[in-house]
Design a protein around this motif. Structure first.
Motif, mmCIF file in Angstrom:
data_model
loop_
_atom_site.group_PDB
_atom_site.id
_atom_site.type_symbol
_atom_site.label_atom_id
_atom_site.label_comp_id
_atom_site.label_asym_id
_atom_site.label_seq_id
_atom_site.Cartn_x
_atom_site.Cartn_y
_atom_site.Cartn_z
ATOM 1 N N LYS A 93 0.827 -1.212 0.000
ATOM 2 C CA LYS A 93 0.000 0.000 0.000
ATOM 3 C C LYS A 93 0.859 1.259 0.000
ATOM 4 N N TRP B 282 -3.547 5.940 1.372
ATOM 5 C CA TRP B 282 -4.075 6.848 0.342
ATOM 6 C C TRP B 282 -5.561 7.017 0.596
ATOM 7 N N LEU C 126 -8.751 8.405 -0.569
ATOM 8 C CA LEU C 126 -9.473 9.035 -1.684
ATOM 9 C C LEU C 126 -10.980 8.889 -1.504
ATOM 10 N N THR C 127 -11.398 7.653 -1.220
ATOM 11 C CA THR C 127 -12.822 7.320 -1.234
ATOM 12 C C THR C 127 -13.542 7.831 0.012
ATOM 13 N N GLY D 5 -18.026 6.495 -3.077
ATOM 14 C CA GLY D 5 -17.344 5.445 -3.851
ATOM 15 C C GLY D 5 -16.398 5.989 -4.898
ATOM 16 N N SER D 6 -16.622 5.569 -6.151
ATOM 17 C CA SER D 6 -15.725 5.959 -7.249
ATOM 18 C C SER D 6 -15.893 7.415 -7.664
ATOM 19 N N LEU E 260 -13.455 3.709 2.657
ATOM 20 C CA LEU E 260 -12.513 2.814 3.297
ATOM 21 C C LEU E 260 -11.079 3.162 2.906
ATOM 22 N N ASN F 155 -7.180 1.524 3.147
ATOM 23 C CA ASN F 155 -6.259 0.449 3.529
ATOM 24 C C ASN F 155 -5.106 1.062 4.331
ATOM 25 N N ILE G 172 -8.393 -2.574 6.971
ATOM 26 C CA ILE G 172 -9.316 -1.850 6.104
ATOM 27 C C ILE G 172 -10.177 -1.008 7.040
ATOM 28 N N ILE H 249 -11.029 -8.425 -4.445
ATOM 29 C CA ILE H 249 -10.856 -6.990 -4.223
ATOM 30 C C ILE H 249 -9.982 -6.329 -5.300
ATOM 31 N N ILE I 116 -11.708 -4.387 -7.781
ATOM 32 C CA ILE I 116 -12.584 -3.327 -7.263
ATOM 33 C C ILE I 116 -11.813 -2.082 -6.836
ATOM 34 N N PHE I 117 -10.748 -2.282 -6.051
ATOM 35 C CA PHE I 117 -10.107 -1.061 -5.536
ATOM 36 C C PHE I 117 -9.254 -0.391 -6.609
ATOM 37 N N SER J 173 -12.618 0.459 -10.255
ATOM 38 C CA SER J 173 -13.204 -0.846 -10.570
ATOM 39 C C SER J 173 -13.145 -1.111 -12.070
ATOM 40 N N PHE K 108 -15.588 -1.309 -14.148
ATOM 41 C CA PHE K 108 -16.422 -0.392 -14.932
ATOM 42 C C PHE K 108 -15.783 0.989 -15.031
ATOM 43 N N VAL K 109 -15.170 1.410 -13.953
ATOM 44 C CA VAL K 109 -14.524 2.725 -13.967
ATOM 45 C C VAL K 109 -13.413 2.740 -15.018
ATOM 46 N N ASN L 278 -14.841 2.721 -18.437
ATOM 47 C CA ASN L 278 -15.376 4.047 -18.732
ATOM 48 C C ASN L 278 -14.254 5.009 -19.135
HETATM 49 C C1 LIG Z 1 -10.450 -3.841 0.894
HETATM 50 C C2 LIG Z 1 -10.637 -2.437 0.419
HETATM 51 C C3 LIG Z 1 -9.566 -1.568 0.425
HETATM 52 C C4 LIG Z 1 -9.725 -0.246 -0.012
HETATM 53 N N1 LIG Z 1 -8.661 0.604 0.064
HETATM 54 C C5 LIG Z 1 -8.849 1.898 -0.246
HETATM 55 C C6 LIG Z 1 -7.801 2.840 -0.050
HETATM 56 O O1 LIG Z 1 -6.713 2.507 0.414
HETATM 57 N N2 LIG Z 1 -8.048 4.124 -0.356
HETATM 58 C C7 LIG Z 1 -9.230 4.536 -0.863
HETATM 59 O O2 LIG Z 1 -9.390 5.714 -1.125
HETATM 60 N N3 LIG Z 1 -10.254 3.664 -1.070
HETATM 61 C C8 LIG Z 1 -10.078 2.374 -0.766
HETATM 62 N N4 LIG Z 1 -11.116 1.491 -0.922
HETATM 63 C C9 LIG Z 1 -12.362 1.954 -1.495
HETATM 64 C C10 LIG Z 1 -12.504 1.494 -2.920
HETATM 65 O O3 LIG Z 1 -11.429 1.859 -3.734
HETATM 66 C C11 LIG Z 1 -13.765 2.111 -3.480
HETATM 67 O O4 LIG Z 1 -14.832 1.764 -2.646
HETATM 68 C C12 LIG Z 1 -14.017 1.635 -4.867
HETATM 69 O O5 LIG Z 1 -13.047 2.090 -5.760
HETATM 70 C C13 LIG Z 1 -15.335 2.105 -5.334
HETATM 71 O O6 LIG Z 1 -16.127 1.015 -5.209
HETATM 72 P P1 LIG Z 1 -17.619 1.059 -4.645
HETATM 73 O O7 LIG Z 1 -18.107 -0.327 -4.600
HETATM 74 O O8 LIG Z 1 -17.657 1.919 -3.464
HETATM 75 O O9 LIG Z 1 -18.266 1.568 -5.861
HETATM 76 P P2 LIG Z 1 -19.240 2.679 -6.274
HETATM 77 O O10 LIG Z 1 -18.401 3.735 -6.834
HETATM 78 O O11 LIG Z 1 -20.256 3.019 -5.259
HETATM 79 O O12 LIG Z 1 -19.883 1.845 -7.411
HETATM 80 C C14 LIG Z 1 -20.885 0.829 -7.255
HETATM 81 C C15 LIG Z 1 -21.045 0.120 -8.571
HETATM 82 O O13 LIG Z 1 -21.166 1.035 -9.646
HETATM 83 C C16 LIG Z 1 -20.202 0.779 -10.635
HETATM 84 N N5 LIG Z 1 -19.721 2.003 -11.260
HETATM 85 C C17 LIG Z 1 -19.047 2.995 -10.664
HETATM 86 N N6 LIG Z 1 -18.713 3.933 -11.574
HETATM 87 C C18 LIG Z 1 -19.176 3.506 -12.764
HETATM 88 C C19 LIG Z 1 -19.144 4.013 -14.086
HETATM 89 N N7 LIG Z 1 -18.530 5.161 -14.373
HETATM 90 N N8 LIG Z 1 -19.747 3.321 -15.050
HETATM 91 C C20 LIG Z 1 -20.358 2.156 -14.792
HETATM 92 N N9 LIG Z 1 -20.426 1.607 -13.570
HETATM 93 C C21 LIG Z 1 -19.836 2.274 -12.572
HETATM 94 C C22 LIG Z 1 -19.070 0.115 -9.860
HETATM 95 O O14 LIG Z 1 -18.188 -0.617 -10.653
HETATM 96 C C23 LIG Z 1 -19.844 -0.744 -8.910
HETATM 97 O O15 LIG Z 1 -20.262 -1.902 -9.574
HETATM 98 C C24 LIG Z 1 -10.984 0.183 -0.487
HETATM 99 C C25 LIG Z 1 -12.064 -0.699 -0.513
HETATM 100 C C26 LIG Z 1 -11.898 -1.989 -0.047
HETATM 101 C C27 LIG Z 1 -13.097 -2.899 -0.025
#
Ligand SMILES: Cc1cc2nc3c(=O)[nH]c(=O)nc-3n(C[C@H](O)[C@H](O)[C@H](O)COP(=O)(O)OP(=O)(O)OC[C@H]3O[C@@H](n4cnc5c(N)ncnc54)[C@H](O)[C@@H]3O)c2cc1C
Length: 581
Positions: free
Chosen positions: A99, A131, A133-134, A139-140, A164, A166, A220, A373, A376-377, A380, A382-383, A386
């Motif tokens: 990380k 880091w 960010l979220t 989320g994203s 969340l 890490n 986490i 994971i 996803i992290f 994702s 989809f991101v 996109n």
């Molecule tokens: C184990 C773990 C460690 C993590 N570590 C960190 C970290 O160190 N720092 C940090 O900042 N975050 C961290 N995160 C957060 C993680 O990076 C975000 O939660 C993730 O990137 C966004 O996922 P979400 O499920 O919250 O998605 P959301 O953004 O809520 O999206 C939900 C759904 O919508 C889809 N979606 C999103 N955008 C689009 C798009 N443009 N087009 C189509 N579909 C879309 C997604 O793919 C997903 O299926 C961590 C999460 C976990 C579980």
């Protein structure tokens, strides 16, 4: 690798072998990073403190710090191979320790010179960096972030919660993305490197560890700021530059993330080949059943496609940084996707052994959970698709225009034993004008056709890949949509585009290394076996004629078992001799 040792022709591979050796046999419960200890930490959900300390002692943090600031990060493919070795033993350990590479990336991309030197010093002495960010509600959607940073005479006052994150609790530093302009927007956010040791302890709190499906021992958690003040020197890059810096940093971290997937695949292949080789059914080893061999071969085909893409992508940071907005998204999307598919296939081959909690300490089920994971992290699936879709118009124009100069940079990135120029992160860009790999595809296909040592099957597959790539770019050129209403079909097109890029990477890697030691002479490289299987697995996923796959896949397994009898195969062995499964 200790700096006193002479640089090998393939420093990335040498480093991987060194780490593999230094970590010892994971099957020995006496080693720090043993399978047994990892299983126990996962069971009780306890952070791998001792393992991280051992990785610090071995000097792994040096590989997260560029050489310019006193570290050993000279080439991004080196950290990629190190992470693959670590993830090949335990994904939690790799994610928990690695990380810091992600947390620090923004400072290497945009930090002030003295800030880089200061952070390098801390990382080299073992300080973890996270880091943030979220946010819980966003989320994203980083542009919706609500954490604020307000300029004060003392620096910046941060308010709000990152979740969340890490290592938010175990980490010493957290690189926080915060809104500095109440109106938000692409220029409304900034990055601040907060040192938890220097923050007023009453002005922040680490949030409780969140139970997770996989990587259960990892930290986490999150961090909440309540009028926490950081000094002016905490600002990373310019005010308002946060989103741009994060997007550029992702280009490094998303490419390297492929190593986590490959490590998980290595681990799974080791378990599966072990089982298939030992299990006797119908008076023969399972490994000798034609269907089993063909399925295993397909999984290896995907592995080699993923490996070439990941390895090429890391080298491209040095040779084509302007294109990393494309390559990082292709890699971050496709490598975990391929490995998910590999794990599904290997799980089928293991049968109930993939399901029984006690079989091989439950390692397969654990790595399968852990790997979920990776896709996803850090953006994702989809991101990342996109992000590719947003670049379609430029990529389609670039493909039509052609780029006769692309070949040289592509050739250098693909020539795995060639030394790389230093990475110039100032050349990273938010949007690429073209993709060298696809621009150079037509000439690569012609080269394969004219190459006497290319089996005819390879020339035919390469030609099919080119036809598919032409068609994909036609479709990309014809797609019109607004950024807020991306049609679902565009995601399928992004999938096919990523497959074309991966196919082009495989072709280039084979062309540039097939007659170069140590690749020449290896069974996997003979008759382009790995390439045939990688191309079949890619072309078979593109529209067109179904291919005759089983012979190619079966021959690949024959070659794998010569080069890597334990099943942990790679383009070039990165495991020390005699390493355990
Ligand atoms: C184990 C773990 C460690 C993590 N570590 C960190 C970290 O160190 N720092 C940090 O900042 N975050 C961290 N995160 C957060 C993680 O990076 C975000 O939660 C993730 O990137 C966004 O996922 P979400 O499920 O919250 O998605 P959301 O953004 O809520 O999206 C939900 C759904 O919508 C889809 N979606 C999103 N955008 C689009 C798009 N443009 N087009 C189509 N579909 C879309 C997604 O793919 C997903 O299926 C961590 C999460 C976990 C579980």
């Amino acid at each position: 690798v200790p700096q006193t040792e002479p640089r090998a022709a393939l420093p990335a591979v040498e480093s991987a072998r060194w780490l593999d050796e230094a970590l010892g046999d994971p099957a020995d419960p006496g080693t720090v990073l043993s399978y047994m200890r990892c299983a126990e930490l996962e069971r009780i959900g306890e952070f791998p403190t001792e393992i991280c300390a051992e990785l610090d002692r071995l000097g792994l943090p040096r590989h997260y710090v560029p050489v310019a600031y006193g570290g050993a990060l000279a080439a991004y493919d080196e950290v990629f191979h190190l992470m693959r070795v670590l993830a090949g033993r335990d994904l939690t350990a790799a994610i928990a320790h690695g990380k810091t590479f992600l947390g620090a990336a923004s400072v290497w991309v945009a930090g002030a010179p003295d800030q880089r030197v200061a952070l390098a010093r801390e990382i080299l002495s073992g300080a973890p960096v996270s880091w943030g960010l979220t946010e819980r509600d966003h989320g994203s959607d980083l542009l919706a972030g609500e954490v604020t940073a307000v300029a004060t005479p003392d620096g910046y006052r941060i308010d709000g919660e990152k979740w969340l994150v890490n290592n938010a609790t175990h980490g010493r530093f957290v690189c926080v993305l915060a809104r500095t302009d109440p109106k938000g927007g692409p220029r409304g956010f900034s990055l601040l490197l907060a040192d938890k040791h220097a923050l007023d302890p009453d002005r922040f709190r680490c949030l409780p560890k969140v139970p997770t499906h996989g990587i259960r021992a990892a930290d986490i958690s999150g961090i909440a700021f309540d009028q926490a003040t950081v000094p002016p020197g905490a600002l990373v890059g310019p005010v308002g530059g946060g989103i741009e810096i994060v997007l550029k940093s992702f280009q490094l971290t998303r490419t390297a993330a492929g190593a986590l997937s490959l490590g998980a695949a290595d681990h799974a292949f080791g378990l599966t080949v072990d089982f298939l080789g030992d299990r006797v059914m119908y008076r023969r080893r399972l490994l000798d059943l034609p269907k089993v061999r063909a399925d295993l071969g397909e999984a290896y085909g995907l592995l080699f496609a993923a490996e070439t893409l990941g390895w090429y992508g890391c080298r491209a940071i040095h040779t084509q940084p302007e294109e990393m907005s494309v390559l990082s998204s292709v890699t971050k999307y496709l490598v975990p996707t391929f490995v998910d598919e590999i794990l599904g296939r290997l799980g089928d081959l293991l049968g109930i052994r993939a399901y029984l909690a006690d079989y091989a300490d439950g390692r397969f089920a654990r790595l399968e959970r852990d790997h979920r994971i990776v896709g996803i992290f850090d953006g994702s699936t989809f991101v990342n698709q996109n992000l590719l879709i947003n670049q379609f118009p430029a990529l389609a124009r670039g493909y039509r225009r052609g780029d006769p100069a692309a070949g040289a940079a592509v050739g250098l990135a693909a020539a795995l034993a060639q030394p790389l120029p230093p990475a110039d992160l100032g050349r990273l860009s938010l949007a690429a004008r073209s993709c060298g790999l696809t621009s150079a595809l037509a000439s690569a296909v012609a080269e394969v056709g004219a190459t006497s040592d290319a089996p005819t099957a390879v020339a035919a597959l390469a030609a099919q890949l080119l036809v598919a790539t032409d068609a994909v770019h036609e479709e990309m050129a014809g797609l019109s949509h607004s950024a807020r209403a991306v049609p679902p079909e565009a995601f399928d097109l992004a999938h096919r585009y990523a497959l074309c890029v991966a196919g082009a990477a495989s072709l280039q890697v084979w062309l540039r290394n097939r007659s170069v030691p140590p690749f020449a002479g290896s069974t996997l490289w003979k008759d382009a076996r790995w390439l045939r299987a990688a191309l079949v697995s890619i072309v078979d996923r593109l529209p067109g004629r179904r291919l005759d796959r089983s012979t190619v896949y079966t021959e690949l397994v024959d070659a794998v078992l010569v080069d890597a009898p334990d099943g942990r195969a790679s383009l070039i062995p990165t495991r020390s001799a005699g390493a355990a499964r």
